[in-house]
Design a protein around this motif. Structure first.
Motif, PDB file in Angstrom:
ATOM      1  N   UNK A 197       0.847  -1.196   0.000  1.00 31.01           N
ATOM      2  CA  UNK A 197       0.000   0.000   0.000  1.00 31.01           C
ATOM      3  C   UNK A 197       0.881   1.245   0.000  1.00 31.01           C
ATOM      4  N   UNK A 198       0.251   2.393  -0.090  1.00 30.75           N
ATOM      5  CA  UNK A 198       0.993   3.645  -0.224  1.00 30.75           C
ATOM      6  C   UNK A 198       1.610   4.117   1.086  1.00 30.75           C
ATOM      7  N   UNK A 199       1.358   3.393   2.172  1.00 30.04           N
ATOM      8  CA  UNK A 199       1.896   3.771   3.482  1.00 30.04           C
ATOM      9  C   UNK A 199       3.178   3.032   3.834  1.00 30.04           C
ATOM     10  N   UNK A 200       3.739   2.288   2.892  1.00 28.39           N
ATOM     11  CA  UNK A 200       4.996   1.609   3.144  1.00 28.39           C
ATOM     12  C   UNK A 200       4.880   0.222   3.724  1.00 28.39           C
ATOM     13  N   UNK A 201       3.718  -0.399   3.607  1.00 22.97           N
ATOM     14  CA  UNK A 201       3.513  -1.765   4.078  1.00 22.97           C
ATOM     15  C   UNK A 201       3.540  -2.694   2.872  1.00 22.97           C
ATOM     16  N   UNK A 202       4.249  -3.809   2.992  1.00 22.74           N
ATOM     17  CA  UNK A 202       4.368  -4.759   1.887  1.00 22.74           C
ATOM     18  C   UNK A 202       4.105  -6.163   2.386  1.00 22.74           C
ATOM     19  N   UNK A 203       3.349  -6.937   1.636  1.00 19.91           N
ATOM     20  CA  UNK A 203       3.104  -8.334   1.947  1.00 19.91           C
ATOM     21  C   UNK A 203       3.981  -9.192   1.053  1.00 19.91           C
ATOM     22  N   UNK A 204       4.546 -10.245   1.619  1.00 20.02           N
ATOM     23  CA  UNK A 204       5.364 -11.116   0.813  1.00 20.02           C
ATOM     24  C   UNK A 204       5.936 -12.263   1.606  1.00 20.02           C
ATOM     25  N   UNK A 205       7.014 -12.828   1.138  1.00 20.89           N
ATOM     26  CA  UNK A 205       7.661 -13.910   1.864  1.00 20.89           C
ATOM     27  C   UNK A 205       9.136 -13.910   1.537  1.00 20.89           C
ATOM     28  N   UNK A 206       9.922 -14.501   2.412  1.00 22.14           N
ATOM     29  CA  UNK A 206      11.358 -14.602   2.207  1.00 22.14           C
ATOM     30  C   UNK A 206      11.684 -15.903   1.469  1.00 22.14           C
TER      31      UNK A 206
ATOM     32  N   UNK B 108       7.108  -2.605   8.313  1.00 18.04           N
ATOM     33  CA  UNK B 108       6.461  -1.313   8.202  1.00 18.04           C
ATOM     34  C   UNK B 108       7.468  -0.197   8.475  1.00 18.04           C
ATOM     35  N   UNK B 109       7.664   0.679   7.479  1.00 16.55           N
ATOM     36  CA  UNK B 109       8.527   1.846   7.649  1.00 16.55           C
ATOM     37  C   UNK B 109       9.902   1.486   8.203  1.00 16.55           C
ATOM     38  N   UNK B 110      10.474   0.413   7.668  1.00 19.54           N
ATOM     39  CA  UNK B 110      11.833   0.050   8.032  1.00 19.54           C
ATOM     40  C   UNK B 110      11.996  -0.744   9.303  1.00 19.54           C
ATOM     41  N   UNK B 111      10.921  -1.227   9.888  1.00 20.20           N
ATOM     42  CA  UNK B 111      11.032  -2.017  11.114  1.00 20.20           C
ATOM     43  C   UNK B 111      10.168  -3.264  11.001  1.00 20.20           C
ATOM     44  N   UNK B 112      10.727  -4.412  11.398  1.00 22.12           N
ATOM     45  CA  UNK B 112      10.021  -5.681  11.356  1.00 22.12           C
ATOM     46  C   UNK B 112       9.183  -5.811  12.613  1.00 22.12           C
ATOM     47  N   UNK B 113       7.886  -6.008  12.441  1.00 25.45           N
ATOM     48  CA  UNK B 113       6.980  -6.060  13.588  1.00 25.45           C
ATOM     49  C   UNK B 113       6.765  -7.482  14.083  1.00 25.45           C
ATOM     50  N   UNK B 114       5.851  -7.613  15.019  1.00 29.78           N
ATOM     51  CA  UNK B 114       5.577  -8.913  15.625  1.00 29.78           C
ATOM     52  C   UNK B 114       5.052  -9.906  14.590  1.00 29.78           C
ATOM     53  N   UNK B 115       5.421 -11.174  14.772  1.00 27.30           N
ATOM     54  CA  UNK B 115       4.939 -12.231  13.894  1.00 27.30           C
ATOM     55  C   UNK B 115       3.438 -12.424  14.085  1.00 27.30           C
ATOM     56  N   UNK B 116       2.730 -12.614  12.980  1.00 26.41           N
ATOM     57  CA  UNK B 116       1.306 -12.924  13.055  1.00 26.41           C
ATOM     58  C   UNK B 116       1.170 -14.392  13.418  1.00 26.41           C
ATOM     59  N   UNK B 117       0.395 -14.687  14.442  1.00 30.41           N
ATOM     60  CA  UNK B 117       0.189 -16.072  14.848  1.00 30.41           C
ATOM     61  C   UNK B 117      -0.793 -16.744  13.902  1.00 30.41           C
ATOM     62  N   UNK B 118      -0.738 -18.067  13.832  1.00 30.03           N
ATOM     63  CA  UNK B 118      -1.621 -18.811  12.940  1.00 30.03           C
ATOM     64  C   UNK B 118      -3.051 -18.812  13.440  1.00 30.03           C
ATOM     65  N   UNK B 119      -4.028 -18.990  12.547  1.00 30.68           N
ATOM     66  CA  UNK B 119      -3.810 -19.138  11.108  1.00 30.68           C
ATOM     67  C   UNK B 119      -3.383 -17.808  10.471  1.00 30.68           C
ATOM     68  N   UNK B 120      -2.456 -17.905   9.530  1.00 31.99           N
ATOM     69  CA  UNK B 120      -1.892 -16.723   8.903  1.00 31.99           C
ATOM     70  C   UNK B 120      -2.493 -16.507   7.517  1.00 31.99           C
TER      71      UNK B 120
END
Length: 329
Positions: free
Chosen positions: A258-267, A279-291
């Motif tokens: 989105x235009x706010x600097x958030x990207x969805x993807x995978x390594x 988000x904005x250069x910082x890795x946030x908390x992992x989303x717990x399952x189900x993901x």
């Protein structure tokens, strides 16, 4: 038909990443203390046990398909969380819903047992779209004013189709399939080509050192995808609608942004591992399952996760056909 449905059900773990162009590595992960990602399951219509999200316009309008068994065939529209089943086809054909706009208009295709297809636009009833005489044609994306794009498949090759709003005809734009369309009628192809409504054409720019650009999704004014380095590894890339590079991250694939600097993807090269937020250069908390889940590669029949302007993720969870959205609060 089974091949098409498997495309809609493909899902894997999600990692969301973004960093500045030329950055050597992602910032170290940390637990976000100011918000946590919370899943909200969409209500299922009576008689529907399995469902997959295909398209959305925020959380107000969501479209997908489902059934009482593992091969979904019913079109479903959720409006402000409330589901309703679309009109059924009298001949029992399957409903391949693909997208919905902010007016509640749906595009998709009626598909028979022999894979014969009829692209449509739907609100209260179906309106059939004109299509090439040869091949299987699908309507897959639309904007709010009613421009529609899709593709025709002939002998395993795909070509992009464009239906202008209010028009009676269509035109062929080029090879590949569309990954999105904006309000100007601009279409971005999986191959990285950009087709403008005035007939001009551009292309997503390749960051230095990358080749083989692949676009996954064009939405919220940005394109998400990836390129390949000299060793064949992936680098996630985000572009603006003009094709300029906004951000990259080595060793990753971007699926939506989105235009706010958030990207969805995978390594890595496969959609597996823990889902997280960059988000904005910082890795946030992992989303717990189900993901939230999506496929490794952009796929014309597959439904990927969507990311709204306000940072809401809309997707079918990995391995679980329970349409949902996630918000960080």
């Amino acid at each position: 038909m089974t091949v098409l449905r498997r495309g809609a059900a493909l899902a894997a773990a999600l990692v969301m990443t973004v960093c500045g162009v030329g950055a050597a590595q992602a910032a170290p992960a940390h637990e976000a203390g100011d918000c946590s990602w919370r899943q909200t399951k969409l209500k299922m219509p009576s008689g529907i046990d399995y469902a997959y999200i295909d398209g959305s316009a925020g959380t107000e309008w969501i479209v997908g398909n489902g059934s009482d068994h593992s091969e979904p065939s019913e079109g479903i529209i959720w409006h402000n969380g409330q589901p309703r089943i679309m009109l059924r086809f009298a001949d029992g054909a399957w409903n391949h819903t693909r997208d919905i706009n902010r007016n509640g208009v749906v595009v998709g295709a009626k598909v028979g047992d022999g894979r014969e297809s009829a692209p449509y636009v739907y609100q209260r009833f179906y309106r059939w779209l004109p299509a090439p005489e040869t091949g299987h044609t699908y309507a897959t994306r639309l904007n709010d004013r009613g421009d529609i794009t899709g593709f025709v498949e002939v002998a395993g090759e795909t070509r992009i189709v464009f239906w202008p709003a209010g028009g009676a005809g269509y035109r062929i734009l080029g090879d590949g399939f569309p990954v999105g369309i904006d309000e100007t009628g601009r279409v971005v192809a999986s191959t990285g080509e950009i087709y403008h409504a005035d007939g001009s054409q551009g292309r997503l720019r390749s960051p230095a050192g990358l080749t083989g650009i692949v676009a996954s999704q064009f939405d919220e004014g940005v394109v998400a995808g990836h390129g390949f380095d000299s060793a064949g590894g992936r680098t996630a890339v985000v572009w603006n609608s003009a094709g300029d590079v906004l951000s990259t991250i080595p060793g990753a694939t971007a699926k939506a942004a989105n235009s706010s600097g958030l990207v969805l993807g995978f390594r890595g090269t496969h959609a597996e591992g823990s889902a997280s937020v960059w988000r904005n250069g910082a890795d946030e908390a992992t989303i717990t399952g189900p993901r939230p889940g999506f496929s490794d590669e952009p796929h014309p029949f597959g439904a990927d996760a969507a990311l709204t302007a306000d940072g809401t993720i809309i997707a079918t969870p990995t391995g679980l056909p329970e349409p949902s959205y996630w918000r960080c609060s």
